[in-house]
Write a protein that holds these residues in place. Structure first.
Motif, PDB file in Angstrom:
ATOM      1  N   GLN B  99       0.843  -1.208   0.000  1.00  0.00           N
ATOM      2  CA  GLN B  99       0.000   0.000   0.000  1.00  0.00           C
ATOM      3  C   GLN B  99       0.867   1.243   0.000  1.00  0.00           C
ATOM      4  O   GLN B  99       0.609   2.201  -0.731  1.00  0.00           O
ATOM      5  CB  GLN B  99      -0.922   0.019   1.218  1.00  0.00           C
ATOM      6  N   LEU B 100       1.951   1.210   0.814  1.00  0.00           N
ATOM      7  CA  LEU B 100       2.845   2.367   0.881  1.00  0.00           C
ATOM      8  C   LEU B 100       3.513   2.597  -0.481  1.00  0.00           C
ATOM      9  O   LEU B 100       3.648   3.728  -0.941  1.00  0.00           O
ATOM     10  CB  LEU B 100       3.896   2.159   1.981  1.00  0.00           C
ATOM     11  N   PHE B 101       3.912   1.486  -1.137  1.00  0.00           N
ATOM     12  CA  PHE B 101       4.492   1.597  -2.480  1.00  0.00           C
ATOM     13  C   PHE B 101       3.536   2.331  -3.410  1.00  0.00           C
ATOM     14  O   PHE B 101       3.926   3.274  -4.115  1.00  0.00           O
ATOM     15  CB  PHE B 101       4.806   0.195  -3.030  1.00  0.00           C
ATOM     16  N   TRP B 102       2.274   1.938  -3.393  1.00  0.00           N
ATOM     17  CA  TRP B 102       1.300   2.568  -4.288  1.00  0.00           C
ATOM     18  C   TRP B 102       1.055   4.023  -3.920  1.00  0.00           C
ATOM     19  O   TRP B 102       0.906   4.876  -4.792  1.00  0.00           O
ATOM     20  CB  TRP B 102      -0.019   1.778  -4.281  1.00  0.00           C
ATOM     21  N   VAL B 103       1.010   4.295  -2.615  1.00  0.00           N
ATOM     22  CA  VAL B 103       0.781   5.682  -2.189  1.00  0.00           C
ATOM     23  C   VAL B 103       1.923   6.570  -2.688  1.00  0.00           C
ATOM     24  O   VAL B 103       1.691   7.660  -3.215  1.00  0.00           O
ATOM     25  CB  VAL B 103       0.640   5.762  -0.649  1.00  0.00           C
ATOM     26  N   ILE B 104       3.161   6.085  -2.557  1.00  0.00           N
ATOM     27  CA  ILE B 104       4.298   6.888  -3.014  1.00  0.00           C
ATOM     28  C   ILE B 104       4.270   7.039  -4.533  1.00  0.00           C
ATOM     29  O   ILE B 104       4.456   8.132  -5.078  1.00  0.00           O
ATOM     30  CB  ILE B 104       5.632   6.274  -2.546  1.00  0.00           C
ATOM     31  N   LEU B 105       3.968   5.939  -5.246  1.00  0.00           N
ATOM     32  CA  LEU B 105       3.871   6.010  -6.711  1.00  0.00           C
ATOM     33  C   LEU B 105       2.812   7.023  -7.138  1.00  0.00           C
ATOM     34  O   LEU B 105       3.054   7.895  -7.978  1.00  0.00           O
ATOM     35  CB  LEU B 105       3.533   4.619  -7.275  1.00  0.00           C
ATOM     36  N   LEU B 106       1.641   6.944  -6.508  1.00  0.00           N
ATOM     37  CA  LEU B 106       0.541   7.831  -6.907  1.00  0.00           C
ATOM     38  C   LEU B 106       0.822   9.275  -6.527  1.00  0.00           C
ATOM     39  O   LEU B 106       0.531  10.205  -7.290  1.00  0.00           O
ATOM     40  CB  LEU B 106      -0.775   7.354  -6.281  1.00  0.00           C
ATOM     41  N   LEU B 107       1.402   9.475  -5.310  1.00  0.00           N
ATOM     42  CA  LEU B 107       1.739  10.842  -4.902  1.00  0.00           C
ATOM     43  C   LEU B 107       2.775  11.442  -5.859  1.00  0.00           C
ATOM     44  O   LEU B 107       2.679  12.611  -6.227  1.00  0.00           O
ATOM     45  CB  LEU B 107       2.282  10.861  -3.474  1.00  0.00           C
ATOM     46  N   SER B 108       3.773  10.627  -6.258  1.00  0.00           N
ATOM     47  CA  SER B 108       4.781  11.130  -7.202  1.00  0.00           C
ATOM     48  C   SER B 108       4.113  11.573  -8.487  1.00  0.00           C
ATOM     49  O   SER B 108       4.391  12.649  -9.014  1.00  0.00           O
ATOM     50  CB  SER B 108       5.805  10.051  -7.547  1.00  0.00           C
ATOM     51  N   LEU B 109       3.209  10.721  -9.009  1.00  0.00           N
ATOM     52  CA  LEU B 109       2.551  11.056 -10.268  1.00  0.00           C
ATOM     53  C   LEU B 109       1.659  12.272 -10.116  1.00  0.00           C
ATOM     54  O   LEU B 109       1.545  13.095 -11.020  1.00  0.00           O
ATOM     55  CB  LEU B 109       1.726   9.866 -10.762  1.00  0.00           C
ATOM     56  N   MET B 110       1.022  12.408  -8.935  1.00  0.00           N
ATOM     57  CA  MET B 110       0.139  13.538  -8.722  1.00  0.00           C
ATOM     58  C   MET B 110       0.926  14.852  -8.718  1.00  0.00           C
ATOM     59  O   MET B 110       0.481  15.859  -9.237  1.00  0.00           O
ATOM     60  CB  MET B 110      -0.613  13.387  -7.400  1.00  0.00           C
ATOM     61  N   CYS B 111       2.120  14.806  -8.127  1.00  0.00           N
ATOM     62  CA  CYS B 111       2.924  16.025  -8.034  1.00  0.00           C
ATOM     63  C   CYS B 111       3.665  16.331  -9.326  1.00  0.00           C
ATOM     64  O   CYS B 111       4.029  17.474  -9.580  1.00  0.00           O
ATOM     65  CB  CYS B 111       3.951  15.894  -6.908  1.00  0.00           C
ATOM     66  N   LEU B 112       3.892  15.299 -10.136  1.00  0.00           N
ATOM     67  CA  LEU B 112       4.727  15.476 -11.319  1.00  0.00           C
ATOM     68  C   LEU B 112       4.080  16.439 -12.312  1.00  0.00           C
ATOM     69  O   LEU B 112       2.882  16.417 -12.530  1.00  0.00           O
ATOM     70  CB  LEU B 112       4.943  14.114 -11.974  1.00  0.00           C
ATOM     71  N   SER B 113       4.928  17.263 -12.909  1.00  0.00           N
ATOM     72  CA  SER B 113       4.455  18.296 -13.823  1.00  0.00           C
ATOM     73  C   SER B 113       3.696  17.705 -15.008  1.00  0.00           C
ATOM     74  O   SER B 113       4.090  16.693 -15.574  1.00  0.00           O
ATOM     75  CB  SER B 113       5.649  19.081 -14.335  1.00  0.00           C
ATOM     76  N   GLU B 114       2.596  18.379 -15.367  1.00  0.00           N
ATOM     77  CA  GLU B 114       1.867  18.054 -16.600  1.00  0.00           C
ATOM     78  C   GLU B 114       2.807  18.046 -17.790  1.00  0.00           C
ATOM     79  O   GLU B 114       2.669  17.251 -18.703  1.00  0.00           O
ATOM     80  CB  GLU B 114       0.853  19.159 -16.885  1.00  0.00           C
ATOM     81  N   GLY B 162      -5.331  12.494 -14.444  1.00  0.00           N
ATOM     82  CA  GLY B 162      -6.376  12.455 -13.426  1.00  0.00           C
ATOM     83  C   GLY B 162      -6.328  11.205 -12.562  1.00  0.00           C
ATOM     84  O   GLY B 162      -6.769  11.203 -11.418  1.00  0.00           O
ATOM     85  N   PHE B 163      -5.765  10.139 -13.129  1.00  0.00           N
ATOM     86  CA  PHE B 163      -5.814   8.836 -12.467  1.00  0.00           C
ATOM     87  C   PHE B 163      -5.257   8.864 -11.037  1.00  0.00           C
ATOM     88  O   PHE B 163      -5.902   8.396 -10.100  1.00  0.00           O
ATOM     89  CB  PHE B 163      -5.052   7.807 -13.311  1.00  0.00           C
ATOM     90  N   SER B 164      -4.051   9.434 -10.867  1.00  0.00           N
ATOM     91  CA  SER B 164      -3.436   9.413  -9.542  1.00  0.00           C
ATOM     92  C   SER B 164      -4.261  10.232  -8.546  1.00  0.00           C
ATOM     93  O   SER B 164      -4.429   9.829  -7.395  1.00  0.00           O
ATOM     94  CB  SER B 164      -2.003   9.948  -9.618  1.00  0.00           C
ATOM     95  N   VAL B 165      -4.797  11.367  -9.013  1.00  0.00           N
ATOM     96  CA  VAL B 165      -5.581  12.221  -8.112  1.00  0.00           C
ATOM     97  C   VAL B 165      -6.813  11.476  -7.614  1.00  0.00           C
ATOM     98  O   VAL B 165      -7.087  11.419  -6.404  1.00  0.00           O
ATOM     99  CB  VAL B 165      -6.016  13.515  -8.838  1.00  0.00           C
ATOM    100  N   VAL B 166      -7.557  10.866  -8.540  1.00  0.00           N
ATOM    101  CA  VAL B 166      -8.805  10.198  -8.154  1.00  0.00           C
ATOM    102  C   VAL B 166      -8.528   8.976  -7.282  1.00  0.00           C
ATOM    103  O   VAL B 166      -9.206   8.759  -6.275  1.00  0.00           O
ATOM    104  CB  VAL B 166      -9.618   9.801  -9.406  1.00  0.00           C
ATOM    105  N   THR B 167      -7.508   8.189  -7.647  1.00  0.00           N
ATOM    106  CA  THR B 167      -7.204   7.011  -6.832  1.00  0.00           C
ATOM    107  C   THR B 167      -6.880   7.433  -5.402  1.00  0.00           C
ATOM    108  O   THR B 167      -7.344   6.816  -4.441  1.00  0.00           O
ATOM    109  CB  THR B 167      -6.021   6.224  -7.433  1.00  0.00           C
TER     110      THR B 167
END
Lengths: 264, 281
Positions: B99-114, B162-167
């Protein structure tokens, strides 16, 4: 979903999420002058270009400077709002909280246009200070919410004990409250800094033609013909972002901060 | 909390209030004001009161652009949630480490520049370094061409963004959900796919509706994906606003378009809030 099906599904999703960056990494280590994957020969020349060319160095420096000050502003506002709400619970402090959620909900183009018109009127249009202040104010939502969790975790007994022993409000804040909410402050600071470093649209509309941050430089490069140096710049970004979050995961309980712990 | 008057705390609250009022609320107000000014080709604008900027909006072109933006954002939002909801559920069933792996992956993608995400997709869809080349290598496509710019390239970009934000929005609730009904259904021999559609989807319905609407607003504001991955005919309102303001220096028109977008946003968010309230009852 059965367990196996759900693991397969997650693996596919992870592939979809990671694949683009594998390709960009490959391109960034390529030796040729054109974008190619898989690279025919491995070289570090694009990273060398990135850290030796003054143009790119300047963009990196600007981005980091803006992020650091903007994050400080953001956390100060969020801390002030939360402290006022915690101490007084007044209508004003609730209003501040509601206002702070606003920027997160609005499309950035609206914020960006509003800010650029505002700064033009004030006379700061095209100045780095304007970008910093706008970033600091617009990204306040995450630290606001995160620091609120910090204040919620304070138990009444600790505060009461400090007051009974004759501590003034300033002393209570400095010696009891601040150390206890420090992890939340750090998390808020880090998130705002990361978001600011990565932000394009607002920075571009306020001062993009003068203050060229890293995302603006990458965007301009992609739009008007690009070389693999863009790939290495992008990977530098990914590295900064992921490292910051890994450090954060070490320092705090990220899952808990998202509010996903069962015990909440 | 205490008997002592909290003047200090009041002043501190006032500081936070003024910062947000001056740098967030005032600019928005000012934008509404400028939308009634007259465009001035020589400078920024002339201070008067005219409706012509709004009249221009309802003259075909901008009207069509906004309808197209509404369509691509709505489609994108539905696709994002359709993909993110099962992901959030699946992640919440993993061990805490994963779960922590996914949270870090998703947070990274959420913060990453468009910009970075757009660039990465530009490369992965290009003929020299991506999926077309892979298909050629596998012998599936003899004469590969770049897959972008196109409508679906832009759509992939929007969904990815949008995927990382919604997840991350659904995940906390998924992790804390009461699993007893699911377990009961499974014990009674319900196939997993039916558990998903008959138990999980209904119990998350209010969340899913409000998240879809929030994502719709989010995608409405995306700038980089349409410009990098879409064709000019796929450009959304955000691109047009930025074009008017920066390219043509027609700030009053840009402001008017932004005000229209603000109204659409406000209505959508109000509906989202109502949907969530309704679900809680």
């Amino acid at each position: 979903m059965t367990h196996r099906a759900s693991i397969m599904f997650l693996t596919l999703v992870a592939l979809f999420l990671i694949a683009p960056f594998v390709v960009v990494t490959g391109v960034s280590f390529g030796a040729s002058n054109t974008i190619a994957f898989p690279p025919k020969a491995i070289s570090l020349r694009w990273y060398q270009t990135l850290i030796t060319e003054p143009d790119w160095l300047k963009a990196i420096g600007l981005s980091l400077l803006i992020a650091a000050i903007a994050a400080t502003i953001s956390v100060s506002i969020a801390l002030a709002a939360n402290y006022a709400l915690w101490r007084t619970g007044s209508g004003l402090s609730k209003l501040v909280f509601a206002l702070g959620i606003g920027p997160f909900l609005l499309p950035p183009i609206i914020l960006a246009l509003g800010a650029s018109l505002f700064w033009a009127e004030v006379g700061w249009y095209g100045r780095m200070e304007a970008t910093i202040v706008s970033h600091g104010v617009f990204f306040v939502t995450l630290p606001l919410v995160i620091i609120a969790r910090g204040f919620a975790s304070l138990t009444k007994e600790v505060i009461e004990a400090a007051r009974m022993l004759g501590a003034t409000e300033t002393q209570v804040f400095r010696t009891v409250v601040l150390p206890l909410i420090a992890p939340y402050l750090i998390t808020g600071f880090a998130l705002v800094a990361i978001i600011s470093v990565n932000e394009y649209l607002i920075a571009n509309m306020i001062a993009g033609f003068v203050v060229e941050t890293l995302p603006i430089k990458i965007f301009n490069n992609v739009r008007y013909g690009y070389s693999p140096v863009v790939a290495s710049a992008s990977m530098l970004f990914v590295a900064i972002t992921v490292t910051a979050l890994l450090v954060l995961a070490r320092l705090t309980d990220l899952i808990g901060l998202l509010g996903a712990s069962k015990e909440d | 909390m205490t008997a002592r008057p909290a003047y200090g705390a009041f002043c501190i609250g006032l500081f936070a209030f003024s910062a947000l009022a001056v740098f967030f609320v005032v600019p928005l107000f000012f934008m509404v004001v400028v939308s009634f000014y007259k465009p001035d080709p020589m400078g920024f604008y002339k201070v008067t009161f005219v409706w012509e900027n709004y009249q221009k909006f309802f003259a075909s072109f901008y009207y069509k652009v906004s309808l197209r933006s509404l369509y691509s954002s709505a489609l994108g939002a539905v696709l994002v949630v359709a993909l993110a909801f099962p992901t959030a559920i699946a992640v919440s069933n993993l061990s805490r480490k994963w779960q922590l792996f996914w949270v870090i992956l998703l947070l990274s993608l959420m913060c990453l520049s468009e910009v970075i995400i757009g660039f990465a997709w530009l490369i992965i869809l290009s003929e020299s370094a991506g999926i077309p080349r892979l298909l050629e290598f596998l012998g599936l496509w003899t004469n590969p061409r770049s897959l972008s710019p196109s409508f679906w390239a832009m759509m992939i970009g929007l969904v990815f963004l949008g995927f990382s934000v919604v997840t991350l929005m659904i995940y906390p609730q998924a992790a804390k959900r009461d699993r007893s009904i699911e377990e009961a259904a499974v014990t009674l021999g319900t196939p997993p796919s039916r558990v998903f559609t008959k138990v999980l989807v209904p119990s998350f319905r209010p969340t899913l509706i409000s998240v879809t609407l929030t994502m719709f607003v989010y995608l409405l504001g995306v700038f980089v994906m349409p410009t990098m991955l879409g064709r000019p005919k796929d450009w959304t309102m955000t691109v047009i606003i930025s074009d008017k303001a920066l390219g043509d220096a027609n700030l009053p028109l840009g402001a008017a378009l932004a005000v229209v977008m603000l109204v659409v946003t406000a209505i959508t968010l109000a509906v989202a809030l109502l949907a969530e309230r309704h679900g809680q009852r």
